[in-house]
Structure formats: structure tokens, C-alpha cells
Design a protein around this motif. Structure first.
Motif, PDB file in Angstrom:
ATOM      1  N   GLU A  69       0.861  -1.190   0.000  1.00 15.29           N
ATOM      2  CA  GLU A  69       0.000   0.000   0.000  1.00 15.29           C
ATOM      3  C   GLU A  69       0.893   1.236   0.000  1.00 15.29           C
ATOM      4  OE1 GLU A  69      -2.118   2.683  -0.551  1.00 15.29           O
ATOM      5  OE2 GLU A  69      -3.382   0.910  -0.455  1.00 15.29           O
ATOM      6  N   PRO A  70       1.112   1.839  -1.176  1.00 24.07           N
ATOM      7  CA  PRO A  70       2.017   2.984  -1.245  1.00 24.07           C
ATOM      8  C   PRO A  70       1.575   4.188  -0.412  1.00 24.07           C
ATOM      9  CG  PRO A  70       0.956   2.606  -3.368  1.00 24.07           C
ATOM     10  CD  PRO A  70       0.576   1.483  -2.469  1.00 24.07           C
ATOM     11  N   ILE A  93       3.921   5.204   6.490  1.00 26.48           N
ATOM     12  CA  ILE A  93       5.346   4.881   6.494  1.00 26.48           C
ATOM     13  C   ILE A  93       5.879   4.718   5.071  1.00 26.48           C
ATOM     14  CG2 ILE A  93       5.042   2.386   6.773  1.00 26.48           C
ATOM     15  CD1 ILE A  93       7.722   4.432   8.571  1.00 26.48           C
ATOM     16  N   ASN A  94       5.056   4.186   4.164  1.00 29.69           N
ATOM     17  CA  ASN A  94       5.475   4.010   2.774  1.00 29.69           C
ATOM     18  C   ASN A  94       5.567   5.351   2.049  1.00 29.69           C
ATOM     19  OD1 ASN A  94       5.599   1.290   3.253  1.00 29.69           O
ATOM     20  ND2 ASN A  94       3.580   0.881   2.400  1.00 29.69           N
ATOM     21  N   GLN A  95       4.665   6.272   2.371  1.00 27.25           N
ATOM     22  CA  GLN A  95       4.731   7.601   1.755  1.00 27.25           C
ATOM     23  C   GLN A  95       6.071   8.264   2.044  1.00 27.25           C
ATOM     24  OE1 GLN A  95       1.507  10.388   2.357  1.00 27.25           O
ATOM     25  NE2 GLN A  95       0.059   8.725   2.694  1.00 27.25           N
ATOM     26  N   GLN A  96       6.508   8.148   3.282  1.00 26.83           N
ATOM     27  CA  GLN A  96       7.766   8.773   3.673  1.00 26.83           C
ATOM     28  C   GLN A  96       8.939   8.202   2.874  1.00 26.83           C
ATOM     29  OE1 GLN A  96       8.127   9.114   8.049  1.00 26.83           O
ATOM     30  NE2 GLN A  96       5.940   8.683   8.088  1.00 26.83           N
ATOM     31  N   GLY A  97       8.891   6.910   2.607  1.00 24.60           N
ATOM     32  CA  GLY A  97       9.947   6.276   1.822  1.00 24.60           C
ATOM     33  C   GLY A  97       9.856   6.590   0.336  1.00 24.60           C
ATOM     34  N   TRP A 111       2.281   7.310 -11.905  1.00 21.84           N
ATOM     35  CA  TRP A 111       0.979   6.773 -11.528  1.00 21.84           C
ATOM     36  C   TRP A 111       1.132   6.072 -10.186  1.00 21.84           C
ATOM     37  CZ3 TRP A 111      -3.395   5.154 -15.007  1.00 21.84           C
ATOM     38  CH2 TRP A 111      -3.407   5.885 -16.194  1.00 21.84           C
ATOM     39  N   CYS A 112       0.073   6.126  -9.389  1.00 24.41           N
ATOM     40  CA  CYS A 112       0.077   5.445  -8.101  1.00 24.41           C
ATOM     41  C   CYS A 112      -1.258   4.713  -7.932  1.00 24.41           C
ATOM     42  CB  CYS A 112       0.283   6.454  -6.979  1.00 24.41           C
ATOM     43  SG  CYS A 112       0.278   5.695  -5.333  1.00 24.41           S
ATOM     44  N   TYR A 113      -1.193   3.469  -7.537  1.00 28.29           N
ATOM     45  CA  TYR A 113      -2.383   2.655  -7.278  1.00 28.29           C
ATOM     46  C   TYR A 113      -2.519   2.484  -5.774  1.00 28.29           C
ATOM     47  CZ  TYR A 113      -2.549   1.533 -12.229  1.00 28.29           C
ATOM     48  OH  TYR A 113      -2.652   1.625 -13.592  1.00 28.29           O
ATOM     49  N   THR A 114      -3.683   2.850  -5.247  1.00 26.72           N
ATOM     50  CA  THR A 114      -3.896   2.784  -3.808  1.00 26.72           C
ATOM     51  C   THR A 114      -5.296   2.298  -3.480  1.00 26.72           C
ATOM     52  OG1 THR A 114      -3.907   4.054  -1.745  1.00 26.72           O
ATOM     53  CG2 THR A 114      -4.554   5.237  -3.734  1.00 26.72           C
ATOM     54  N   SER A 137       3.228  16.746   5.672  1.00 30.87           N
ATOM     55  CA  SER A 137       3.992  17.404   4.607  1.00 30.87           C
ATOM     56  C   SER A 137       4.467  16.396   3.559  1.00 30.87           C
ATOM     57  CB  SER A 137       5.183  18.155   5.198  1.00 30.87           C
ATOM     58  OG  SER A 137       6.065  17.263   5.851  1.00 30.87           O
ATOM     59  N   PHE A 138       4.773  15.161   3.969  1.00 33.66           N
ATOM     60  CA  PHE A 138       5.225  14.164   2.998  1.00 33.66           C
ATOM     61  C   PHE A 138       4.094  13.736   2.072  1.00 33.66           C
ATOM     62  CE2 PHE A 138       4.726  12.148   7.173  1.00 33.66           C
ATOM     63  CZ  PHE A 138       3.707  11.234   6.934  1.00 33.66           C
ATOM     64  N   THR A 139       2.842  13.716   2.550  1.00 36.84           N
ATOM     65  CA  THR A 139       1.711  13.423   1.663  1.00 36.84           C
ATOM     66  C   THR A 139       1.567  14.547   0.652  1.00 36.84           C
ATOM     67  OG1 THR A 139       0.541  12.222   3.410  1.00 36.84           O
ATOM     68  CG2 THR A 139      -0.759  12.906   1.515  1.00 36.84           C
ATOM     69  N   LYS A 140       1.673  15.761   1.117  1.00 37.35           N
ATOM     70  CA  LYS A 140       1.595  16.935   0.234  1.00 37.35           C
ATOM     71  C   LYS A 140       2.683  16.847  -0.832  1.00 37.35           C
ATOM     72  CE  LYS A 140       1.062  21.953   0.645  1.00 37.35           C
ATOM     73  NZ  LYS A 140       1.904  22.514  -0.358  1.00 37.35           N
ATOM     74  N   GLY A 141       3.906  16.569  -0.432  1.00 34.80           N
ATOM     75  CA  GLY A 141       5.007  16.448  -1.377  1.00 34.80           C
ATOM     76  C   GLY A 141       4.819  15.308  -2.359  1.00 34.80           C
ATOM     77  N   LEU A 142       4.314  14.209  -1.881  1.00 34.45           N
ATOM     78  CA  LEU A 142       4.079  13.055  -2.735  1.00 34.45           C
ATOM     79  C   LEU A 142       3.014  13.369  -3.781  1.00 34.45           C
ATOM     80  CD1 LEU A 142       5.182  10.153  -2.868  1.00 34.45           C
ATOM     81  CD2 LEU A 142       3.310   9.455  -1.408  1.00 34.45           C
ATOM     82  N   LEU A 143       1.873  13.897  -3.336  1.00 32.22           N
ATOM     83  CA  LEU A 143       0.789  14.208  -4.267  1.00 32.22           C
ATOM     84  C   LEU A 143       1.192  15.282  -5.274  1.00 32.22           C
ATOM     85  CD1 LEU A 143      -2.399  14.051  -2.002  1.00 32.22           C
ATOM     86  CD2 LEU A 143      -1.487  12.310  -3.552  1.00 32.22           C
ATOM     87  N   GLU A 144       2.027  16.204  -4.874  1.00 23.02           N
ATOM     88  CA  GLU A 144       2.477  17.257  -5.791  1.00 23.02           C
ATOM     89  C   GLU A 144       3.360  16.708  -6.907  1.00 23.02           C
ATOM     90  OE1 GLU A 144       4.163  20.111  -3.095  1.00 23.02           O
ATOM     91  OE2 GLU A 144       2.184  20.994  -2.671  1.00 23.02           O
ATOM     92  N   ASN A 145       3.826  15.475  -6.769  1.00 28.99           N
ATOM     93  CA  ASN A 145       4.678  14.859  -7.787  1.00 28.99           C
ATOM     94  C   ASN A 145       4.017  13.712  -8.538  1.00 28.99           C
ATOM     95  OD1 ASN A 145       7.555  16.041  -7.664  1.00 28.99           O
ATOM     96  ND2 ASN A 145       6.922  15.904  -5.539  1.00 28.99           N
ATOM     97  N   ILE A 146       2.827  13.300  -8.128  1.00 24.13           N
ATOM     98  CA  ILE A 146       2.121  12.194  -8.789  1.00 24.13           C
ATOM     99  C   ILE A 146       1.142  12.778  -9.799  1.00 24.13           C
ATOM    100  CG2 ILE A 146       0.451  10.325  -8.423  1.00 24.13           C
ATOM    101  CD1 ILE A 146       1.809   9.808  -5.727  1.00 24.13           C
TER     102      ILE A 146
END
Length: 173
Positions: free
Chosen positions: A23-24, A28-32, A50-53, A70-79
Motif C-alpha cells: 500500500e504505497p 510509512i510508505n509515503q515517507q519512503g 501513476w500510483c495505485y492505492t 507534509s510528505f503526503t503533500k510532497g508526494l501528491l504534488e509529484n504524482i
């Protein structure tokens, strides 16, 4: 590992990166994943991510995690695209584009972030199950043995499953 993935992506025939499995979007996986997606976008800005969740984009990611971490924000800003929702066997269609079951949505993440609400993408295969008429949903189930026949009634359809040499196929009725 990040450098290894970037080297694999450094070919014109590679269109982008798909993130799935496990589960990306688990915290904990988001941070990685954040350093990976940031580097991919930095080095390959024209390749899609692309991300499958199994999480729901609107309620779980956009309205909760995006605002909280903040890591969710950063992740979504790049997906670029998220395919959300758990795979549901009873809603499985084998010829769906970019997903396995009809409950899963394809979301334009960047447009969603700009609008502050979910922006769902359509790829033309939705008409047969999104219409208000009684759509036929073909279900596939795994059966063991030869020559078994099973009839199943669901809210979506009535299906006869016929098995020949352990290869299932369904015939809508």
C-alpha cells in the motif's frame, strides 16, 4: 535503490513510473516514496507517475493526509494520476483501462490539487457500467476441475460461468 530506478527509467521507451503493491499510501510508505518521486520528476519532468492505492483519494488523501502530513503533500504534488479504491473481485472486468474493478477511479492529481476536489479522468470504457440502464458486468471466478458450470445472480448481472480445462470464462445472460 533510487539511482537504480532512475537509471532504468533513462530510456525513451519508458513513459513513466507506476507505484503499486503493498500500500504505497500507507503513512510509512509515503515517507519512503517521497524522495523517489521527487527525483523522478526532477530528472524526468515529462514522464508520468501513476500510483495505485486502496485509499480513497477525496476523503482519505486530499481531505485528510494532504492537510496533515507534509510528505503526503510532497508526494501528491509529484504524482500525475492516482487509481484509487480497493480492488473488488465482484466488480472485476478484465478489459478495464488501467484498473481492475469498476469501483476504482482514475484521478488527475494535479488538477485535483488546483481545484481542491477530486477530478476524475475518463478513458472511454466507463459507458457500459456507468449508464443508468441495467449494465452487464462480467464476473470471473476461479474454479478447480473440468466441466463445472455455475450460475450466479448479482445486483449487477446474471452470469453463467463455464469452465473448460481450468480456464474460466463467463457468459452474460
Amino acid at each position: 535503490t533510487i539511482e537504480y530506478i532512475l537509471n532504468l527509467m533513462n530510456h525513451d521507451y519508458i513513459a513513466g513510473l507506476s507505484i503499486l503493491g503493498g500500500e504505497p499510501m500507507e503513512i510509512i510508505n509515503q515517507q519512503g516514496l517521497l524522495p523517489l518521486v521527487q527525483k523522478v520528476k526532477e530528472r524526468f519532468p515529462n514522464k508520468s507517475i501513476w500510483c495505485y492505492t486502496g485509499y480513497k483519494f477525496e476523503e482519505d488523501l486530499l481531505q485528510k493526509m494532504y492537510k496533515e502530513f507534509s510528505f503526503t503533500k510532497g508526494l501528491l504534488e509529484n504524482i500525475d494520476i492516482i487509481v484509487d479504491g480497493q480492488f473488488i473481485e465482484e466488480k472485476k472486468l478484465t478489459d478495464l483501462k488501467f484498473r481492475g474493478s469498476t469501483n476504482q477511479k482514475k484521478i488527475d492529481v494535479q488538477a485535483s490539487l488546483k481545484q481542491g476536489k477530486e477530478v476524475v479522468l475518463k478513458f472511454g470504457d466507463e459507458a457500459r457500467y456507468e449508464t443508468p440502464k441495467n449494465p452487464k458486468i462480467i464476473l470471473f471466478k476461479e474454479y478447480k476441475g473440468e466441466g463445472q458450470i455455475s450460475k450466479e445472480n448479482t445486483k449487477e448481472s446474471s452470469v453463467i460461468s463455464v469452465i473448460n480445462n481450468d480456464i474460466p470464462f463467463d457468459i452474460p445472460t
